[in-house]
Design an enzyme around this catalytic site. Structure first.
Site, PDB file in Angstrom:
ATOM      1  N   ASN A  10       0.992  -1.353  -0.021  1.00  0.00           N
ATOM      2  CA  ASN A  10      -0.117   0.139   0.019  1.00  0.00           C
ATOM      3  C   ASN A  10       0.982   1.367   0.046  1.00  0.00           C
ATOM      4  O   ASN A  10       1.548   1.528   0.892  1.00  0.00           O
ATOM      5  CB  ASN A  10      -0.781  -0.137   1.307  1.00  0.00           C
ATOM      6  CG  ASN A  10      -1.761   1.129   1.316  1.00  0.00           C
ATOM      7  OD1 ASN A  10      -1.713   2.124   0.511  1.00  0.00           O
ATOM      8  ND2 ASN A  10      -2.347   1.381   2.595  1.00  0.00           N
ATOM      9  N   TRP A  11       1.117   1.941  -1.096  1.00  0.00           N
ATOM     10  CA  TRP A  11       2.028   2.904  -1.396  1.00  0.00           C
ATOM     11  C   TRP A  11       1.424   4.269  -0.659  1.00  0.00           C
ATOM     12  O   TRP A  11       2.040   5.216  -0.391  1.00  0.00           O
ATOM     13  CB  TRP A  11       2.390   3.262  -2.547  1.00  0.00           C
ATOM     14  CG  TRP A  11       3.070   2.147  -3.348  1.00  0.00           C
ATOM     15  CD1 TRP A  11       3.179   0.785  -2.863  1.00  0.00           C
ATOM     16  CD2 TRP A  11       3.476   2.100  -4.795  1.00  0.00           C
ATOM     17  NE1 TRP A  11       3.923   0.063  -3.647  1.00  0.00           N
ATOM     18  CE2 TRP A  11       4.096   0.822  -4.941  1.00  0.00           C
ATOM     19  CE3 TRP A  11       3.475   2.761  -5.867  1.00  0.00           C
ATOM     20  CZ2 TRP A  11       4.612   0.382  -6.109  1.00  0.00           C
ATOM     21  CZ3 TRP A  11       4.049   2.673  -6.991  1.00  0.00           C
ATOM     22  CH2 TRP A  11       4.663   1.340  -7.270  1.00  0.00           C
ATOM     23  N   LYS A  12       0.239   4.058  -0.322  1.00  0.00           N
ATOM     24  CA  LYS A  12      -0.697   5.471   0.307  1.00  0.00           C
ATOM     25  C   LYS A  12      -0.280   6.777  -0.824  1.00  0.00           C
ATOM     26  O   LYS A  12      -0.267   6.355  -1.858  1.00  0.00           O
ATOM     27  CB  LYS A  12      -0.309   5.635   1.736  1.00  0.00           C
ATOM     28  CG  LYS A  12      -0.122   4.394   2.796  1.00  0.00           C
ATOM     29  CD  LYS A  12       0.047   4.547   4.090  1.00  0.00           C
ATOM     30  CE  LYS A  12      -0.331   3.400   4.702  1.00  0.00           C
ATOM     31  NZ  LYS A  12      -0.170   3.321   6.197  1.00  0.00           N
ATOM     32  N   HIS A  96      -9.412   1.284   4.847  1.00  0.00           N
ATOM     33  CA  HIS A  96      -8.045   1.137   5.785  1.00  0.00           C
ATOM     34  C   HIS A  96      -8.368   2.293   6.967  1.00  0.00           C
ATOM     35  O   HIS A  96      -9.101   3.188   6.920  1.00  0.00           O
ATOM     36  CB  HIS A  96      -7.136   1.971   4.783  1.00  0.00           C
ATOM     37  CG  HIS A  96      -5.583   1.953   5.329  1.00  0.00           C
ATOM     38  ND1 HIS A  96      -5.426   2.899   6.293  1.00  0.00           N
ATOM     39  CD2 HIS A  96      -4.688   0.952   5.303  1.00  0.00           C
ATOM     40  CE1 HIS A  96      -4.076   2.590   6.518  1.00  0.00           C
ATOM     41  NE2 HIS A  96      -3.813   1.628   5.760  1.00  0.00           N
ATOM     42  N   GLU A  98      -6.499   4.694   7.921  1.00  0.00           N
ATOM     43  CA  GLU A  98      -6.748   6.326   7.666  1.00  0.00           C
ATOM     44  C   GLU A  98      -7.929   6.695   6.867  1.00  0.00           C
ATOM     45  O   GLU A  98      -8.160   7.841   7.094  1.00  0.00           O
ATOM     46  CB  GLU A  98      -5.371   6.339   6.703  1.00  0.00           C
ATOM     47  CG  GLU A  98      -3.989   6.092   7.160  1.00  0.00           C
ATOM     48  CD  GLU A  98      -3.052   5.543   6.752  1.00  0.00           C
ATOM     49  OE1 GLU A  98      -2.830   5.543   5.458  1.00  0.00           O
ATOM     50  OE2 GLU A  98      -2.106   4.998   7.142  1.00  0.00           O
ATOM     51  N   GLU A 168      -5.188  -4.875  10.700  1.00  0.00           N
ATOM     52  CA  GLU A 168      -4.204  -3.765  10.783  1.00  0.00           C
ATOM     53  C   GLU A 168      -4.220  -3.066  12.123  1.00  0.00           C
ATOM     54  O   GLU A 168      -5.138  -2.061  12.182  1.00  0.00           O
ATOM     55  CB  GLU A 168      -4.041  -2.524   9.472  1.00  0.00           C
ATOM     56  CG  GLU A 168      -3.912  -3.498   8.066  1.00  0.00           C
ATOM     57  CD  GLU A 168      -3.224  -2.382   7.307  1.00  0.00           C
ATOM     58  OE1 GLU A 168      -2.059  -2.815   6.690  1.00  0.00           O
ATOM     59  OE2 GLU A 168      -3.992  -1.279   7.057  1.00  0.00           O
ATOM     60  N   GLY A 174       2.666   2.632  10.643  1.00  0.00           N
ATOM     61  CA  GLY A 174       3.573   3.634  10.432  1.00  0.00           C
ATOM     62  C   GLY A 174       4.439   3.975  11.703  1.00  0.00           C
ATOM     63  O   GLY A 174       5.168   4.947  11.947  1.00  0.00           O
ATOM     64  N   SER A 214       3.918  -1.822  10.222  1.00  0.00           N
ATOM     65  CA  SER A 214       5.207  -1.978  10.581  1.00  0.00           C
ATOM     66  C   SER A 214       5.822  -3.434  10.158  1.00  0.00           C
ATOM     67  O   SER A 214       6.858  -3.639  10.797  1.00  0.00           O
ATOM     68  CB  SER A 214       5.544  -1.614  11.922  1.00  0.00           C
ATOM     69  OG  SER A 214       5.111  -0.289  12.178  1.00  0.00           O
ATOM     70  N   GLY A 235       3.014  -0.901   4.387  1.00  0.00           N
ATOM     71  CA  GLY A 235       2.926   0.363   4.081  1.00  0.00           C
ATOM     72  C   GLY A 235       4.467   0.963   3.533  1.00  0.00           C
ATOM     73  O   GLY A 235       5.119   0.582   2.548  1.00  0.00           O
ATOM     74  N   GLY A 236       5.004   1.408   4.445  1.00  0.00           N
ATOM     75  CA  GLY A 236       6.201   2.264   4.473  1.00  0.00           C
ATOM     76  C   GLY A 236       7.364   1.063   3.604  1.00  0.00           C
ATOM     77  O   GLY A 236       7.910   1.741   2.906  1.00  0.00           O
TER      78      GLY A 236
HETATM   79  P1  13P Z   1       3.132   0.714   7.538  1.00  0.00           P
HETATM   80  O1  13P Z   1       3.740  -0.642   6.996  1.00  0.00           O
HETATM   81  O2  13P Z   1       3.921   1.851   7.305  1.00  0.00           O
HETATM   82  O3  13P Z   1       3.158   0.519   9.185  1.00  0.00           O
HETATM   83  O4  13P Z   1       1.558   0.715   7.102  1.00  0.00           O
HETATM   84  C1  13P Z   1       0.950  -0.337   7.223  1.00  0.00           C
HETATM   85  C2  13P Z   1      -0.239  -0.142   6.628  1.00  0.00           C
HETATM   86  O5  13P Z   1      -1.139   1.033   6.794  1.00  0.00           O
HETATM   87  C3  13P Z   1      -0.628  -0.746   5.351  1.00  0.00           C
HETATM   88  O6  13P Z   1      -1.831  -0.705   4.725  1.00  0.00           O
END
Ligand code: 13P
Length: 258
Positions: A10-12, A96, A98, A168, A174, A214, A235-236
């Protein structure tokens, strides 16, 4: 039942067009035309087409990070599941944390989106997870069950078999604070019990539940070795090809060197 592991990035709201194409190309080059693990990238929607081109000869799938529940019409700024499908996506991330927290999406909103995404032939990746406060006050199971029942209300067993769930925990997203394999496994096993009681053992044993929060190259193997963790939503660490590919390698059924 052997569930195929599924690693999605997930590149956000990250990368520009050139970076998105370079990242996708590097991932596609390494994954190649077939993979024992399902792999997908979910770039910002503006770059879906370019990324789709970059991965087109590979086994890497394409996913959007969100969509609206209507097929078309006067909904300024939104994209429909049909558009997401039309541009070449197989997957769409829905609910998600967010989106739930920043954009105030409710379980009802997510429920409508999941239904619309299924109708458009997409595989929804439906996210659930508790906040730190909810975990510390012992509410994890209740919250995650409520989100799952609300977001997936009214679906048949057949529809459920087309869905992927991502657990999640919000406190792990994050933050660099990853859930321990035991913490994650406990929730995944509980979600599977919920699926068994609400649907049947076929749904409970076939539906894939990813862990997200993470995940990185160092912690992926221990998480993915848990019996009820079927992949990762990253994510990251999905923004660097090497790091993401190491997570994909950790998900291979016979280990990273196989
Ligand atoms: P991180 O891997 O950056 O913690 O993000 C997880 C995430 O929200 C994937 O959708």
């Amino acid at each position: 039942m052997l569930r195929r592991k599924f690693i999605a990035g997930n590149w956000k709201m990250n990368t520009n067009r050139a970076e998105a194409v370079a990242l996708a190309s590097a991932i596609a080059a390494k994954v190649g035309g077939s993979s024992p693990v399902d792999v997908a990238v979910c770039p910002p929607s503006l770059y879906l087409e370019a990324v789709g081109q970059a991965i087109k000869n590979s086994a890497v799938g394409l996913g959007a990070q969100n969509c609206y529940h209507e097929a078309k019409g006067a909904f300024t700024g939104e994209i429909s599941p049909q558009m997401v499908r039309d541009i070449g996506c197989t997957y769409v991330i829905l609910g998600h944390s967010e989106r739930r927290q920043i954009f105030k999406e409710s379980n009802h909103d997510i429920n409508r989106k999941v239904l619309a995404a299924l109708g458009a032939g997409l595989t929804p990746i439906v996210c659930v997870g508790e906040t730190l406060d909810q975990r510390q006050t012992g509410k994890t199971a209740a919250i995650v069950r409520e989100q799952m029942e609300g977001s997936l209300a009214g679906f048949s067993a057949e529809q459920m078999l087309k869905i992927v769930i991502a657990y999640e925990p919000v406190w792990a997203i994050g933050t660099g604070v990853v859930a321990t394999p035991q913490q994650a496994e406990e929730v995944h096993a509980d979600l599977r019990r919920l699926l068994e009681s609400r649907y049947n053992s076929e749904v409970a044993s076939a539906l894939r539940i990813q862990y997200g929060g993470s995940v990185n190259a160092e912690n992926a193997a221990s998480l993915l070795s848990q019996p009820n963790i079927d992949g990762a939503l990253v994510g990251g660490a999905s923004l660097k090809a090497d790091g993401f590919l190491a997570i994909v390698a950790a998900a291979r059924p016979n280990g990273p060197e196989a």
